[in-house]
Design a protein around this motif. Structure first.
Motif, PDB file in Angstrom:
ATOM      1  N   UNK A 168       0.847  -1.197   0.000  1.00 57.61           N
ATOM      2  CA  UNK A 168       0.000   0.000   0.000  1.00 57.61           C
ATOM      3  C   UNK A 168       0.882   1.245   0.000  1.00 57.61           C
ATOM      4  N   UNK A 169       0.281   2.371  -0.376  1.00 63.45           N
ATOM      5  CA  UNK A 169       0.975   3.653  -0.382  1.00 63.45           C
ATOM      6  C   UNK A 169       1.533   3.938   1.017  1.00 63.45           C
ATOM      7  N   UNK A 170       0.780   3.571   2.045  1.00 64.77           N
ATOM      8  CA  UNK A 170       1.203   3.795   3.432  1.00 64.77           C
ATOM      9  C   UNK A 170       2.463   2.995   3.760  1.00 64.77           C
ATOM     10  N   UNK A 171       2.635   1.832   3.116  1.00 65.09           N
ATOM     11  CA  UNK A 171       3.848   1.034   3.322  1.00 65.09           C
ATOM     12  C   UNK A 171       5.082   1.793   2.837  1.00 65.09           C
ATOM     13  N   UNK A 172       4.933   2.527   1.741  1.00 66.32           N
ATOM     14  CA  UNK A 172       6.044   3.313   1.221  1.00 66.32           C
ATOM     15  C   UNK A 172       6.396   4.450   2.176  1.00 66.32           C
ATOM     16  N   UNK A 173       5.382   5.081   2.752  1.00 66.64           N
ATOM     17  CA  UNK A 173       5.624   6.145   3.731  1.00 66.64           C
ATOM     18  C   UNK A 173       6.345   5.568   4.944  1.00 66.64           C
ATOM     19  N   UNK A 174       5.811   4.466   5.471  1.00 63.95           N
ATOM     20  CA  UNK A 174       6.383   3.829   6.656  1.00 63.95           C
ATOM     21  C   UNK A 174       7.819   3.369   6.426  1.00 63.95           C
ATOM     22  N   UNK A 175       8.123   2.925   5.207  1.00 63.56           N
ATOM     23  CA  UNK A 175       9.470   2.448   4.877  1.00 63.56           C
ATOM     24  C   UNK A 175      10.427   3.589   4.547  1.00 63.56           C
ATOM     25  N   UNK A 199      16.750  -5.618   5.090  1.00 62.54           N
ATOM     26  CA  UNK A 199      18.163  -5.551   4.704  1.00 62.54           C
ATOM     27  C   UNK A 199      18.636  -4.104   4.607  1.00 62.54           C
ATOM     28  N   UNK A 200      17.808  -3.262   4.046  1.00 64.37           N
ATOM     29  CA  UNK A 200      18.157  -1.844   3.918  1.00 64.37           C
ATOM     30  C   UNK A 200      18.333  -1.216   5.297  1.00 64.37           C
ATOM     31  N   UNK A 218      16.183   0.125  -2.444  1.00 60.02           N
ATOM     32  CA  UNK A 218      15.074  -0.836  -2.491  1.00 60.02           C
ATOM     33  C   UNK A 218      14.835  -1.312  -3.922  1.00 60.02           C
ATOM     34  N   UNK A 219      14.924  -0.389  -4.885  1.00 61.23           N
ATOM     35  CA  UNK A 219      14.755  -0.759  -6.290  1.00 61.23           C
ATOM     36  C   UNK A 219      15.785  -1.780  -6.736  1.00 61.23           C
ATOM     37  N   UNK A 220      17.032  -1.626  -6.250  1.00 66.29           N
ATOM     38  CA  UNK A 220      18.084  -2.603  -6.559  1.00 66.29           C
ATOM     39  C   UNK A 220      17.730  -3.953  -5.965  1.00 66.29           C
ATOM     40  N   UNK A 221      17.332  -3.948  -4.701  1.00 60.87           N
ATOM     41  CA  UNK A 221      17.049  -5.196  -3.993  1.00 60.87           C
ATOM     42  C   UNK A 221      15.847  -5.926  -4.587  1.00 60.87           C
TER      43      UNK A 221
END
Length: 184
Positions: free
Chosen positions: A119-126, A175-176, A141-144
């Motif tokens: 969810x969009x909220x997951x991106x905010x939280x991360x 990992x990040x 994250x895009x690399x992983x």
């Protein structure tokens, strides 16, 4: 030999691909992708499958979006900007044989754009959007996840398009966060 036909931007990209693997390519002729090229890509997708392998820059992303919209179900290979940069020039043609092989070994399939586990909220939280380090976190994250670098909205769309699972997302985030913690 790779079964699918690899879509690249130009002749130099074809040379780089053929240096790394045995494959056939379709060249878009740069960002001015036309209906005839799309028709060939559509036919290739129907008969053998397609791997879109464009430069990790604005023009490459534009081509990737056009193809994904016009020819659903394609696979996508991504290079990092670091792997594709030589003397300030970004492009598949600059990548090493190893980087090209790795990108092709980690292709993602353009799935149906339905509900996503992310969810969009997951991106905010991360910390991938609305965060001081959001751009660098998305890059990592895009690399992983094997989906390349992009802005927040495109990152969210790619999570949906490539059907990134919650488990994949959380593992990459863990990992990040561990790497960042170790670097402090």
């Amino acid at each position: 030999m790779i079964k699918e036909i690899i879509v690249v931007e130009g002749k130099d990209d074809t040379v780089a691909i053929k240096r790394a693997v045995e494959a056939e390519t379709i060249e878009t002729g740069g960002s001015a992708i036309n209906k005839d090229v799309l028709k060939r890509i559509r036919l290739a997708q129907e008969r053998r499958g397609v791997i879109v392998f464009t430069d990790p820059d604005h023009a490459g992303e534009r081509i990737r979006k056009i193809i994904a919209k016009e020819v659903p179900g394609c696979k996508h290979a991504f290079l990092t900007q670091e792997a594709a940069t030589s003397r300030g020039d970004i492009g598949v043609e600059n990548a090493s044989v190893e980087a090209i092989r790795e990108a092709l070994a980690n292709v993602r399939t353009d799935g149906k754009r339905g509900e996503s586990a992310i969810a969009w909220e997951d991106l905010i939280e991360a910390g991938l959007i609305v965060h001081p380090e959001a751009a660098s976190r998305r890059l990592e994250m895009g690399k992983r996840l094997g989906i390349g670098y992009c802005n927040g909205k495109q990152f969210y769309n790619r999570c949906r398009m490539f059907q990134i699972s919650r488990e994949e997302f959380e593992a990459a985030r863990r990992h990040l966060d561990e790497e960042e913690g170790a670097g402090s």
